[in-house]
Scaffold this motif. Structure first.
Motif, PDB file in Angstrom:
ATOM      1  N   LEU A   3      -8.196  42.883   3.522  1.00  0.00           N
ATOM      2  CA  LEU A   3      -6.811  42.380   3.990  1.00  0.00           C
ATOM      3  C   LEU A   3      -6.794  41.691   5.070  1.00  0.00           C
ATOM      4  N   LEU A   4      -7.805  41.768   6.019  1.00  0.00           N
ATOM      5  CA  LEU A   4      -7.703  41.029   7.162  1.00  0.00           C
ATOM      6  C   LEU A   4      -8.071  39.520   6.919  1.00  0.00           C
ATOM      7  N   LEU A   5      -8.865  39.131   5.845  1.00  0.00           N
ATOM      8  CA  LEU A   5      -9.302  37.859   5.595  1.00  0.00           C
ATOM      9  C   LEU A   5      -8.259  37.271   4.771  1.00  0.00           C
ATOM     10  N   LEU A   6      -7.449  38.071   4.030  1.00  0.00           N
ATOM     11  CA  LEU A   6      -6.014  37.395   3.425  1.00  0.00           C
ATOM     12  C   LEU A   6      -5.258  37.189   4.647  1.00  0.00           C
ATOM     13  N   LEU A   7      -4.858  37.875   5.549  1.00  0.00           N
ATOM     14  CA  LEU A   7      -4.032  37.723   6.432  1.00  0.00           C
ATOM     15  C   LEU A   7      -4.429  36.468   7.453  1.00  0.00           C
ATOM     16  N   SER A   8      -5.564  36.505   7.699  1.00  0.00           N
ATOM     17  CA  SER A   8      -5.941  35.298   8.353  1.00  0.00           C
ATOM     18  C   SER A   8      -6.007  33.910   7.834  1.00  0.00           C
ATOM     19  N   GLY A   9      -6.205  34.023   6.427  1.00  0.00           N
ATOM     20  CA  GLY A   9      -5.868  32.894   5.626  1.00  0.00           C
ATOM     21  C   GLY A   9      -4.363  32.396   5.512  1.00  0.00           C
ATOM     22  N   CYS A  10      -3.533  33.474   5.620  1.00  0.00           N
ATOM     23  CA  CYS A  10      -1.916  33.122   5.765  1.00  0.00           C
ATOM     24  C   CYS A  10      -1.530  32.457   7.166  1.00  0.00           C
ATOM     25  N   ALA A  11      -2.125  32.900   8.061  1.00  0.00           N
ATOM     26  CA  ALA A  11      -1.975  32.314   9.357  1.00  0.00           C
ATOM     27  C   ALA A  11      -2.391  30.877   9.700  1.00  0.00           C
ATOM     28  N   THR A  12      -3.189  30.414   9.004  1.00  0.00           N
ATOM     29  CA  THR A  12      -3.693  29.056   9.428  1.00  0.00           C
ATOM     30  C   THR A  12      -2.629  27.895   8.648  1.00  0.00           C
ATOM     31  N   GLN A  13      -1.971  27.315   9.072  1.00  0.00           N
ATOM     32  CA  GLN A  13      -1.072  26.284   8.445  1.00  0.00           C
ATOM     33  C   GLN A  13      -1.862  24.803   8.218  1.00  0.00           C
ATOM     34  N   PRO A  14      -2.073  24.493   6.960  1.00  0.00           N
ATOM     35  CA  PRO A  14      -2.625  23.203   6.852  1.00  0.00           C
ATOM     36  C   PRO A  14      -1.668  22.050   7.272  1.00  0.00           C
ATOM     37  N   TYR A  15      -2.260  20.931   7.821  1.00  0.00           N
ATOM     38  CA  TYR A  15      -1.545  19.782   8.088  1.00  0.00           C
ATOM     39  C   TYR A  15      -1.815  18.544   7.225  1.00  0.00           C
ATOM     40  N   GLY A  16      -0.946  17.616   7.286  1.00  0.00           N
ATOM     41  CA  GLY A  16      -1.243  16.365   6.747  1.00  0.00           C
ATOM     42  C   GLY A  16      -0.217  15.978   5.658  1.00  0.00           C
ATOM     43  N   SER A  17      -0.604  15.070   4.864  1.00  0.00           N
ATOM     44  CA  SER A  17       0.083  14.627   3.769  1.00  0.00           C
ATOM     45  C   SER A  17      -0.084  15.705   2.426  1.00  0.00           C
ATOM     46  N   PHE A  18       1.059  15.854   1.651  1.00  0.00           N
ATOM     47  CA  PHE A  18       0.657  16.897   0.668  1.00  0.00           C
ATOM     48  C   PHE A  18       1.187  15.942  -0.742  1.00  0.00           C
ATOM     49  N   ILE A  19       1.423  14.685  -0.773  1.00  0.00           N
ATOM     50  CA  ILE A  19       1.839  13.861  -1.810  1.00  0.00           C
ATOM     51  C   ILE A  19       0.915  13.298  -2.545  1.00  0.00           C
ATOM     52  N   GLN A  20       1.128  13.479  -3.769  1.00  0.00           N
ATOM     53  CA  GLN A  20       0.146  12.892  -4.726  1.00  0.00           C
ATOM     54  C   GLN A  20       0.266  11.360  -4.844  1.00  0.00           C
ATOM     55  N   ASN A  21      -0.765  10.683  -4.703  1.00  0.00           N
ATOM     56  CA  ASN A  21      -0.788   9.075  -4.683  1.00  0.00           C
ATOM     57  C   ASN A  21       0.455   8.589  -3.954  1.00  0.00           C
ATOM     58  N   PRO A  22       0.271   8.804  -2.488  1.00  0.00           N
ATOM     59  CA  PRO A  22       1.372   8.392  -1.581  1.00  0.00           C
ATOM     60  C   PRO A  22       1.555   6.749  -1.775  1.00  0.00           C
ATOM     61  N   SER A  23       2.788   6.272  -1.521  1.00  0.00           N
ATOM     62  CA  SER A  23       2.981   4.905  -1.668  1.00  0.00           C
ATOM     63  C   SER A  23       2.695   4.346  -0.101  1.00  0.00           C
ATOM     64  N   THR A  24       2.098   3.407   0.043  1.00  0.00           N
ATOM     65  CA  THR A  24       1.914   2.714   1.271  1.00  0.00           C
ATOM     66  C   THR A  24       3.085   2.159   1.825  1.00  0.00           C
ATOM     67  N   ILE A  25       4.031   1.765   1.148  1.00  0.00           N
ATOM     68  CA  ILE A  25       5.128   1.264   1.537  1.00  0.00           C
ATOM     69  C   ILE A  25       6.226   2.329   2.078  1.00  0.00           C
ATOM     70  N   TYR A  26       6.010   3.291   1.336  1.00  0.00           N
ATOM     71  CA  TYR A  26       6.907   4.472   1.734  1.00  0.00           C
ATOM     72  C   TYR A  26       6.615   4.989   2.918  1.00  0.00           C
ATOM     73  N   SER A  27       5.229   5.295   3.061  1.00  0.00           N
ATOM     74  CA  SER A  27       4.515   5.845   4.335  1.00  0.00           C
ATOM     75  C   SER A  27       4.758   4.882   5.548  1.00  0.00           C
ATOM     76  N   LYS A  28       4.686   3.776   5.351  1.00  0.00           N
ATOM     77  CA  LYS A  28       4.972   2.757   6.551  1.00  0.00           C
ATOM     78  C   LYS A  28       6.303   3.018   7.012  1.00  0.00           C
ATOM     79  N   VAL A  29       7.418   2.979   6.056  1.00  0.00           N
ATOM     80  CA  VAL A  29       8.944   3.258   6.538  1.00  0.00           C
ATOM     81  C   VAL A  29       8.981   4.435   7.241  1.00  0.00           C
ATOM     82  N   MET A  30       8.510   5.628   6.574  1.00  0.00           N
ATOM     83  CA  MET A  30       8.430   6.904   7.317  1.00  0.00           C
ATOM     84  C   MET A  30       8.122   6.894   8.713  1.00  0.00           C
ATOM     85  N   ALA A  31       6.789   6.328   8.868  1.00  0.00           N
ATOM     86  CA  ALA A  31       6.256   6.345   9.899  1.00  0.00           C
ATOM     87  C   ALA A  31       6.915   5.473  11.043  1.00  0.00           C
TER      88      ALA A  31
END
Length: 165
Positions: A10-38
């Protein structure tokens, strides 16, 4: 014994929920879209923080087009940016940078759990749902969010910035 095992699981499951992943979660991100958003994210950060006096320390490694464009934009705008080096590759990078000809120089790299230099912690999450992209930037305790919509081979803001402190 059995109850101890259940508590540990139970503690291992709860600790896994507490950490939030960061970054991009887009499959095959467009370089053009990424540049505009950045570009849009950088413009908002420039409005909120003084460039010459602000350093951003990334909380996670950057391995996507949006992150690379954002780092480049922030540096061009006059911000200092401390990138996080993946701890698995830091020894390899240090050996490449050091080489055999520079034995007395230490390479300063950041590993998980290491203390961060002064500055503001920066992280981002980008995800996609159909033609709608969502960008969430966290700077210390401040969150900036904005939606973008893909239309006619480009991406445009789909609303105003939302700021939560």
């Amino acid at each position: 014994m059995r109850s101890n095992s259940l508590i540990i699981i139970l503690l291992l499951l709860l600790s896994g929920c507490a950490t939030q992943p960061y970054g991009s979660f887009i499959q095959n991100p467009s370089t053009i879209y990424s540049k505009v958003m950045a570009d849009e994210v950088t413009a908002q950060i420039v409005r909120l923080y003084p460039a010459a006096n602000t350093q951003f320390n990334l909380r996670h490694t950057v391995n996507d087009p949006f992150g690379h464009a954002l780092i480049e934009n922030l540096r061009v705008a006059g911000f200092a940016v401390q990138e996080r080096i993946d701890s698995d590759n830091s020894l390899f990078v240090s050996k490449i940078l050091m080489g055999d000809s520079l034995p007395g120089i230490a390479i300063n790299h950041q590993e998980d759990g290491a203390s961060q230099p002064t500055g503001l912690a920066l992280s981002y999450i980008i995800d996609q749902s159909g033609d709608l992209y969502h960008v969430n930037i966290t700077i210390d305790d401040t969150r900036l969010s904005r939606a973008f919509v893909a239309q006619a081979d480009s991406v445009h803001p789909a609303g105003l910035w939302v700021r939560k402190e």
